[in-house]
Motif scaffolding. Sequence first.
Motif, PDB file in Angstrom:
ATOM      1  N   UNK A  82      31.278  64.374  24.665  1.00 26.66           N
ATOM      2  CA  UNK A  82      30.737  63.598  25.779  1.00 26.66           C
ATOM      3  C   UNK A  82      30.484  62.177  25.291  1.00 26.66           C
ATOM      4  N   UNK A  83      31.150  61.223  25.919  1.00 25.65           N
ATOM      5  CA  UNK A  83      30.987  59.836  25.493  1.00 25.65           C
ATOM      6  C   UNK A  83      30.905  58.981  26.750  1.00 25.65           C
ATOM      7  N   UNK A  84      29.688  58.684  27.165  1.00 28.42           N
ATOM      8  CA  UNK A  84      29.466  57.952  28.416  1.00 28.42           C
ATOM      9  C   UNK A  84      29.908  58.786  29.605  1.00 28.42           C
ATOM     10  N   UNK A  85      30.780  58.218  30.439  1.00 28.31           N
ATOM     11  CA  UNK A  85      31.228  58.904  31.656  1.00 28.31           C
ATOM     12  C   UNK A  85      32.437  59.790  31.439  1.00 28.31           C
ATOM     13  N   UNK A  86      32.943  59.792  30.197  1.00 28.22           N
ATOM     14  CA  UNK A  86      34.194  60.502  29.925  1.00 28.22           C
ATOM     15  C   UNK A  86      33.968  61.547  28.839  1.00 28.22           C
ATOM     16  N   UNK A  87      34.590  62.702  29.015  1.00 32.68           N
ATOM     17  CA  UNK A  87      34.544  63.739  27.982  1.00 32.68           C
ATOM     18  C   UNK A  87      35.952  63.954  27.436  1.00 32.68           C
ATOM     19  N   UNK A  88      36.063  63.991  26.127  1.00 35.81           N
ATOM     20  CA  UNK A  88      37.339  64.259  25.473  1.00 35.81           C
ATOM     21  C   UNK A  88      37.371  65.737  25.082  1.00 35.81           C
ATOM     22  N   UNK A  89      38.457  66.417  25.452  1.00 33.46           N
ATOM     23  CA  UNK A  89      38.565  67.857  25.201  1.00 33.46           C
ATOM     24  C   UNK A  89      39.307  68.119  23.897  1.00 33.46           C
ATOM     25  N   UNK A  90      38.795  69.053  23.124  1.00 33.79           N
ATOM     26  CA  UNK A  90      39.502  69.550  21.938  1.00 33.79           C
ATOM     27  C   UNK A  90      39.759  68.446  20.903  1.00 33.79           C
ATOM     28  N   UNK A  91      38.898  67.454  20.837  1.00 30.50           N
ATOM     29  CA  UNK A  91      39.070  66.354  19.897  1.00 30.50           C
ATOM     30  C   UNK A  91      40.356  65.576  20.117  1.00 30.50           C
ATOM     31  N   UNK A  92      40.923  65.659  21.343  1.00 31.26           N
ATOM     32  CA  UNK A  92      42.176  64.956  21.644  1.00 31.26           C
ATOM     33  C   UNK A  92      43.406  65.728  21.207  1.00 31.26           C
ATOM     34  N   UNK A  93      43.189  66.846  20.517  1.00 29.28           N
ATOM     35  CA  UNK A  93      44.325  67.645  20.041  1.00 29.28           C
ATOM     36  C   UNK A  93      45.007  68.359  21.214  1.00 29.28           C
ATOM     37  N   UNK A  94      46.289  68.702  21.052  1.00 34.12           N
ATOM     38  CA  UNK A  94      47.022  69.298  22.177  1.00 34.12           C
ATOM     39  C   UNK A  94      46.401  70.588  22.683  1.00 34.12           C
ATOM     40  N   UNK A  95      46.381  70.690  23.985  1.00 38.02           N
ATOM     41  CA  UNK A  95      45.931  71.909  24.640  1.00 38.02           C
ATOM     42  C   UNK A  95      47.200  72.660  25.035  1.00 38.02           C
ATOM     43  N   UNK A  96      47.383  73.826  24.454  1.00 35.62           N
ATOM     44  CA  UNK A  96      48.560  74.632  24.776  1.00 35.62           C
ATOM     45  C   UNK A  96      48.125  75.710  25.753  1.00 35.62           C
ATOM     46  N   UNK A  97      48.828  76.826  25.762  1.00 32.86           N
ATOM     47  CA  UNK A  97      48.475  77.907  26.695  1.00 32.86           C
ATOM     48  C   UNK A  97      47.071  78.470  26.432  1.00 32.86           C
ATOM     49  N   UNK A  98      46.694  78.514  25.146  1.00 28.97           N
ATOM     50  CA  UNK A  98      45.381  79.073  24.807  1.00 28.97           C
ATOM     51  C   UNK A  98      44.275  78.179  25.351  1.00 28.97           C
ATOM     52  N   UNK A  99      43.340  78.789  26.025  1.00 31.77           N
ATOM     53  CA  UNK A  99      42.267  78.033  26.653  1.00 31.77           C
ATOM     54  C   UNK A  99      41.196  77.662  25.623  1.00 31.77           C
ATOM     55  N   UNK A 100      40.472  76.591  25.895  1.00 34.46           N
ATOM     56  CA  UNK A 100      39.295  76.282  25.085  1.00 34.46           C
ATOM     57  C   UNK A 100      38.047  76.599  25.913  1.00 34.46           C
ATOM     58  N   UNK A 101      36.988  76.953  25.214  1.00 32.66           N
ATOM     59  CA  UNK A 101      35.752  77.379  25.886  1.00 32.66           C
ATOM     60  C   UNK A 101      34.537  76.685  25.290  1.00 32.66           C
ATOM     61  N   UNK A 102      33.594  76.420  26.158  1.00 27.98           N
ATOM     62  CA  UNK A 102      32.290  75.953  25.684  1.00 27.98           C
ATOM     63  C   UNK A 102      31.263  76.374  26.725  1.00 27.98           C
ATOM     64  N   UNK A 103      30.010  76.250  26.382  1.00 29.56           N
ATOM     65  CA  UNK A 103      29.002  76.532  27.401  1.00 29.56           C
ATOM     66  C   UNK A 103      27.962  75.429  27.433  1.00 29.56           C
ATOM     67  N   UNK A 104      27.357  75.271  28.605  1.00 26.34           N
ATOM     68  CA  UNK A 104      26.314  74.268  28.796  1.00 26.34           C
ATOM     69  C   UNK A 104      25.255  74.883  29.684  1.00 26.34           C
ATOM     70  N   UNK A 105      24.144  74.185  29.859  1.00 25.95           N
ATOM     71  CA  UNK A 105      23.086  74.715  30.709  1.00 25.95           C
ATOM     72  C   UNK A 105      22.479  73.599  31.542  1.00 25.95           C
ATOM     73  N   UNK A 106      22.459  73.834  32.849  1.00 27.65           N
ATOM     74  CA  UNK A 106      21.831  72.866  33.774  1.00 27.65           C
ATOM     75  C   UNK A 106      21.565  73.562  35.113  1.00 27.65           C
ATOM     76  N   UNK A 107      20.803  72.914  35.979  1.00 25.52           N
ATOM     77  CA  UNK A 107      20.439  73.522  37.258  1.00 25.52           C
ATOM     78  C   UNK A 107      21.638  73.751  38.168  1.00 25.52           C
ATOM     79  N   UNK A 108      22.590  72.811  38.108  1.00 24.40           N
ATOM     80  CA  UNK A 108      23.762  72.905  38.985  1.00 24.40           C
ATOM     81  C   UNK A 108      25.015  72.907  38.118  1.00 24.40           C
ATOM     82  N   UNK A 109      26.075  73.492  38.637  1.00 23.63           N
ATOM     83  CA  UNK A 109      27.318  73.477  37.871  1.00 23.63           C
ATOM     84  C   UNK A 109      27.974  72.109  38.031  1.00 23.63           C
ATOM     85  N   UNK A 110      28.786  71.767  37.059  1.00 23.49           N
ATOM     86  CA  UNK A 110      29.416  70.449  37.014  1.00 23.49           C
ATOM     87  C   UNK A 110      30.921  70.640  37.132  1.00 23.49           C
TER      88      UNK A 110
END
Length: 122
Positions: A82-110
């Motif tokens: 998370x960097x300001x208004x933009x989030x970079x996924x997977x450190x910029x590394x290629x996203x192939x068929x395999x999904x990446x996962x993370x979790x967060x916690x807040x009152x509403x989903x984003x």
Amino acid sequence: MATSTIKLFTTILFFVFFSQGYSKCSLKDIHVSQAITGLTVKGKPEMNVTIANWCSCAQSNLKLDCRGFQSTKAINPSILNVSGNVCLVNGGKPLLKAAVEFSYAWDTSFSFDPISSSISCN
Ligand SMILES: *[C@@H]1O[C@H](CO)[C@@H](O)[C@H](O)[C@H]1NC(C)=O
Ligand SMILES: *[C@@H]1O[C@H](CO)[C@@H](O)[C@H](O)[C@H]1NC(C)=O
């Protein structure tokens, strides 16, 4: 007349191939899904997020719109930086068929709308 017909067909074929090459994959192939885990982190419901690339071509430098994103749970920046208004996924590394996962916690989903990526087809 025959020659001009052939020329017309060649032109049409060229445009069909050209446009298919460019429309093979797009940001629309990035699918963000999330599920409530049932746990809470510092009083906020936890959500698991899965980011998948449904296209056979790799998408690197994937950026998501993170305006207003907040989480009471720390997120591994190598998965979602998370960097300001933009989030970079997977450190910029290629996203192939395999999904990446993370979790967060807040009152509403984003929504984590994809904003850009670099697509490379082999
Ligand atoms: C949430 O993600 C974690 C880590 O990827 C996983 O262990 C857990 O089973 C997931 N929970 C749900 C409800 O999907
Ligand atoms: C996250 O982004 C910041 C700046 O945008 C960068 O300095 C940092 O190295 C990045 N961290 C990871 C783990 O990619």
